[in-house]
Design an enzyme around this catalytic site. Sequence first.
Site: not given
Ligand code: BJW
Length: 250
Positions: A120, A149
Amino acid sequence: MDDDKIEAAAEVLRGAERVVALTGAGISAESGVPTFRGPDGLWKTYRAEELATPEAFQADPVLVWEWYEWRRGRVAAVEPNPGHIVLARWQTTFRSFTLITQNVDGLHAKAGSADVVELHGNIWKLRCTAEGTVTENRAHPLPELPPRCPACGALLRPHIVWFGEPLDRATLGRAFAASEACDVILTIGTSAVVHPAASLPLTAAAAGARVIEVNPEPTPLTLSAHVSLRGPSGVILPAVDERLRALRQA
Ligand code: BJW
């Protein structure tokens, strides 16, 4: 901590040659970086899903940049934790080890991991919205918001993948290739709801890999996991590492 599960995970890893680790925000939680969907995931009154979109940036670039400035400040002030450090060590523990992260905080590299697959993007890189040029910029605070820029004056944006945007093709290709070829995939600190990242462990499992999950909470992936380790990764990963080393020496 469940010692039987630590043992089971270490046993699975003992014979593994090609290992992949997929990390999410939870791996950095113990360093003090808030997760996205946890209780500390809100910034002011906004959810990440409301700010991490191209539409939000178009509507109010200063608001989105203020959120990133706040996060850059948090990330600059923290250090990798024992979970990051074990993953850095595992680069030389297995014949092949690929570290894939959804995080943009750069803490894996700071812990010593090389060649991290950053799905990401990276919070320390900025991209020109007109020319697409990517530059590293670690200034905090940035001198002006939104930054512009220096070459053409257009808005700069974080070099980060927002919702609805495609992931970099080569980066994603590398992540899927490693997942398809591995013996074991660990998913660590991710809610496993954001795709395509969440598809990687499923792809690995379909190709015959064992799945080890490390998370204090169950996730949609838990049912597909061969071993589910419940707890913070900063505690669980060092325990697995210690047991793995003991098994290899025995
Ligand atoms: C602990 C802990 C400890 C706590 N030890 N653990 C298929 C199905 C449905 C939807 C889609 C699909 N394919 C695509 C989509 C759409 C969408 C999507 O997935 N939506 C879903 C939410 C439904 N995906 C996209 O839009 C992606 N793009 C795409 O697919 O493009 C296709 C395309 C093709 C051609 C042209 C145009 C488009 C892009 C996704 C981008 C994600 N971006 C983000 C934010 C930006 C980054 C930033 O600013 O930082 O990335 S969203 C946010 O979520 C961030 C993260 O990387 C990402 C994942 O979250 P993560 O890391 O899992 O964090 P949390 O908070 O959710 O979970 C934390 C976990 O830690 C928890 O489980 C806790 O229990 C645990 N935890 N303490 C260990 N000590």
